[in-house]
Design a protein around this motif. Structure first.
Motif, PDB file in Angstrom:
ATOM      1  N   SER A 318       0.831  -1.208   0.000  1.00  0.00           N
ATOM      2  CA  SER A 318       0.000   0.000   0.000  1.00  0.00           C
ATOM      3  C   SER A 318       0.862   1.253   0.000  1.00  0.00           C
ATOM      4  CB  SER A 318      -0.922   0.003   1.224  1.00  0.00           C
ATOM      5  OG  SER A 318      -0.169   0.003   2.421  1.00  0.00           O
ATOM      6  N   ARG A 319       0.234   2.373  -0.295  1.00  0.00           N
ATOM      7  CA  ARG A 319       0.945   3.651  -0.335  1.00  0.00           C
ATOM      8  C   ARG A 319       1.504   3.985   1.041  1.00  0.00           C
ATOM      9  NH1 ARG A 319      -3.752   8.374  -0.668  1.00  0.00           N
ATOM     10  NH2 ARG A 319      -4.764   7.886   1.315  1.00  0.00           N
ATOM     11  N   ILE A 320       2.501   4.868   1.074  1.00  0.00           N
ATOM     12  CA  ILE A 320       3.097   5.268   2.347  1.00  0.00           C
ATOM     13  C   ILE A 320       2.913   6.765   2.607  1.00  0.00           C
ATOM     14  CG2 ILE A 320       4.786   3.408   2.294  1.00  0.00           C
ATOM     15  CD1 ILE A 320       6.884   5.610   1.515  1.00  0.00           C
ATOM     16  N   GLY A 321       2.111   7.441   1.804  1.00  0.00           N
ATOM     17  CA  GLY A 321       1.926   8.860   2.047  1.00  0.00           C
ATOM     18  C   GLY A 321       0.892   9.478   1.136  1.00  0.00           C
ATOM     19  N   TYR A 322       0.376  10.608   1.569  1.00  0.00           N
ATOM     20  CA  TYR A 322      -0.651  11.333   0.836  1.00  0.00           C
ATOM     21  C   TYR A 322      -0.569  12.809   1.202  1.00  0.00           C
ATOM     22  CZ  TYR A 322      -2.777  10.544   5.406  1.00  0.00           C
ATOM     23  OH  TYR A 322      -2.980  10.476   6.781  1.00  0.00           O
ATOM     24  N   PRO A 323      -1.009  13.704   0.308  1.00  0.00           N
ATOM     25  CA  PRO A 323      -0.940  15.136   0.588  1.00  0.00           C
ATOM     26  C   PRO A 323      -2.032  15.579   1.550  1.00  0.00           C
ATOM     27  CG  PRO A 323      -1.884  14.769  -1.579  1.00  0.00           C
ATOM     28  CD  PRO A 323      -1.492  13.427  -1.045  1.00  0.00           C
ATOM     29  N   THR A 324      -1.709  16.561   2.374  1.00  0.00           N
ATOM     30  CA  THR A 324      -2.676  17.138   3.301  1.00  0.00           C
ATOM     31  C   THR A 324      -2.642  18.661   3.196  1.00  0.00           C
ATOM     32  OG1 THR A 324      -1.101  17.220   5.150  1.00  0.00           O
ATOM     33  CG2 THR A 324      -2.424  15.213   4.923  1.00  0.00           C
ATOM     34  N   GLY A 325      -3.664  19.259   3.755  1.00  0.00           N
ATOM     35  CA  GLY A 325      -3.797  20.713   3.754  1.00  0.00           C
ATOM     36  C   GLY A 325      -5.087  21.078   4.448  1.00  0.00           C
ATOM     37  N   ILE A 326      -5.982  21.768   3.736  1.00  0.00           N
ATOM     38  CA  ILE A 326      -7.294  22.099   4.300  1.00  0.00           C
ATOM     39  C   ILE A 326      -8.051  20.801   4.537  1.00  0.00           C
ATOM     40  CG2 ILE A 326      -9.454  23.346   3.942  1.00  0.00           C
ATOM     41  CD1 ILE A 326      -7.932  25.113   1.914  1.00  0.00           C
ATOM     42  N   ALA A 327      -8.612  20.662   5.738  1.00  0.00           N
ATOM     43  CA  ALA A 327      -9.260  19.393   6.088  1.00  0.00           C
ATOM     44  C   ALA A 327     -10.602  19.641   6.764  1.00  0.00           C
ATOM     45  CB  ALA A 327      -8.365  18.579   7.017  1.00  0.00           C
ATOM     46  N   PHE A 328     -11.625  19.041   6.180  1.00  0.00           N
ATOM     47  CA  PHE A 328     -12.957  18.987   6.781  1.00  0.00           C
ATOM     48  C   PHE A 328     -13.342  17.515   6.878  1.00  0.00           C
ATOM     49  CE2 PHE A 328     -12.906  23.347   5.421  1.00  0.00           C
ATOM     50  CZ  PHE A 328     -13.818  24.029   6.224  1.00  0.00           C
TER      51      PHE A 328
END
Length: 392
Positions: A318-328
């Motif tokens: 599986s993937r080991i990372g993902y982008p984050t920022g504005i979160a609802f």
């Protein structure tokens, strides 16, 4: 009226220009945005009102976006957005949870007003808040328009953060650090799992003396004991036993920007196998982080991590990372790039990722993560909690 803007109007205008450029490239004249993070990104809107129909309409021929929501929430739009009064619209309260009156038909009239009756209209088909009912009502009210899937159009624009966004995410990282430290300090045999969760929520919001935090987009993952092999487990009201593994993922959220953090905590003496596994995870995590450079791809970062694990005959699919920022709610990930094999997204300064190479094996699980911003030369960690196994 108090305005709660965290960015200069020029930054909102630059965001809008970038979105309109992509719309024009795709032949989209009107973009109808249902996702709260995208609404926030283009207007600043922030209120817990997205459980009812709510849209931001972007037209190539209109200077500003138009926010449309329920009448009760119009005041929040006036307080939290930079929009002119005429670009804040509200449908009557009679349309809320009505089986007869459609809020989306109301929104369709505004789309017509800005020249969308026969236009190409982009909608977020994969969005959490774009329902089948929403699409049916909009297409019925705009029968001459052409609807196309514009899911993630704004998401890809959001992928590169501005210096102001990065500054806010540094503060969010500090909030995550103090919440994690509070848990590390309190974990011991006999402490109830629900009390750990309560302490996390308290610390996330009370924050630091200099600034507090927002509600996170999702609850903390408290994967304890036998549940430590599950990535997204919930807490119970049971006390921690004398010997136990706590895999914890939590976050800090500042002005809706979220930074995630995961660490394992062991009550009692960890097994030799678990201690060794923690060292392997840290080795792989550090290898992935050190490979981060502008111009490299997400797949290349994953490869660096995988090569480190391969030395110990461990493979992660599986993937080991993902982008984050504005979160609802319901999630913090941006649903665009992923740090995994085959993702050829090229890293650029300003991108922010949560790298979480969790290993969930048949009878053991461990998570140690690092949120970071891509810089001109490499990466900047957004949390400072040591990347290691904590033993209590």
């Amino acid at each position: 009226m108090i305005k709660e803007l965290h960015f200069e109007i020029a930054e909102f205008q630059a965001r809008l220009t970038a979105v309109k450029k992509e719309m024009a490239t795709r032949g989209i004249k009107i973009l109808v945005l249902s996702e709260p993070p995208n609404q926030n990104y283009l207007t600043g809107y922030n209120a817990y009102s997205f459980y009812t129909p709510q849209m931001v309409i972007v037209s190539l021929d209109h200077d500003e976006p138009i926010w449309v929501g329920r009448l009760m929430d119009r005041v929040s739009a006036a307080m939290t957005t930079y929009l002119a009064d005429q670009n804040i619209r509200a449908y009557p309260e009679t349309h809320v949870h009505s089986s007869v009156l459609s809020a989306y038909a109301f929104m369709a009239d505004i789309v017509k007003e800005v020249g969308g009756e026969k236009a190409c209209i982009g909608v977020e088909m994969g969005g959490y808040y774009y329902s089948a009912r929403a699409h049916e009502d909009l297409t019925r009210a705009l029968p001459l328009a052409k609807f196309v899937d514009a899911d993630l159009l704004v998401g890809w624009v959001r992928l590169i953060k501005s210096p102001t966004e990065i500054a806010i995410m540094r503060q969010a990282g500090q909030l995550a650090d103090v919440a994690m430290q509070r848990v590390i300090n309190m974990v011991e045999a006999g402490v109830r799992e629900c009390d750990i969760a309560a302490a996390i929520y308290h610390q996330q919001v009370s924050g630091r003396p200099e600034f507090g935090g927002d509600y996170p987009s999702c609850p903390p993952d408290l994967c304890i004991g036998e549940r430590s092999i599950a990535p997204h487990a919930a807490w119970t009201d049971e006390p921690l036993p004398i010997s136990s593994v706590v895999n914890l993922e939590l976050s800090g959220c500042r002005h809706r920007y979220q930074v995630n953090l995961s660490r394992p905590i062991v009550v009692g003496k960890p097994s030799t196998a678990f201690q060794k596994l923690s060292e392997i995870v840290v080795e792989g995590l550090n290898a992935g982080l050190e490979s981060v450079r502008p111009g490299r791809t997400c797949s290349e970062v994953f490869s660096a991590f995988s090569q480190a694990l391969a030395r110990h005959r461990i493979e992660k699919e599986s993937r080991i990372g993902y982008p984050t920022g504005i979160a609802f709610p319901p999630a913090s990930g941006e649903r665009t790039a992923s740090i995994r094999k085959g993702d050829e997204t090229v890293l650029q300064p300003g991108m922010v990722f949560h790298m979480i190479p969790g290993l969930w094996l048949d009878n053991i699980g461990i998570t140690i993560s690092q949120s970071f911003a891509v810089t001109d030369r490499g990466f900047e960690p957004l949390t400072m909690t040591a990347r290691k196994l904590f033993v209590k």
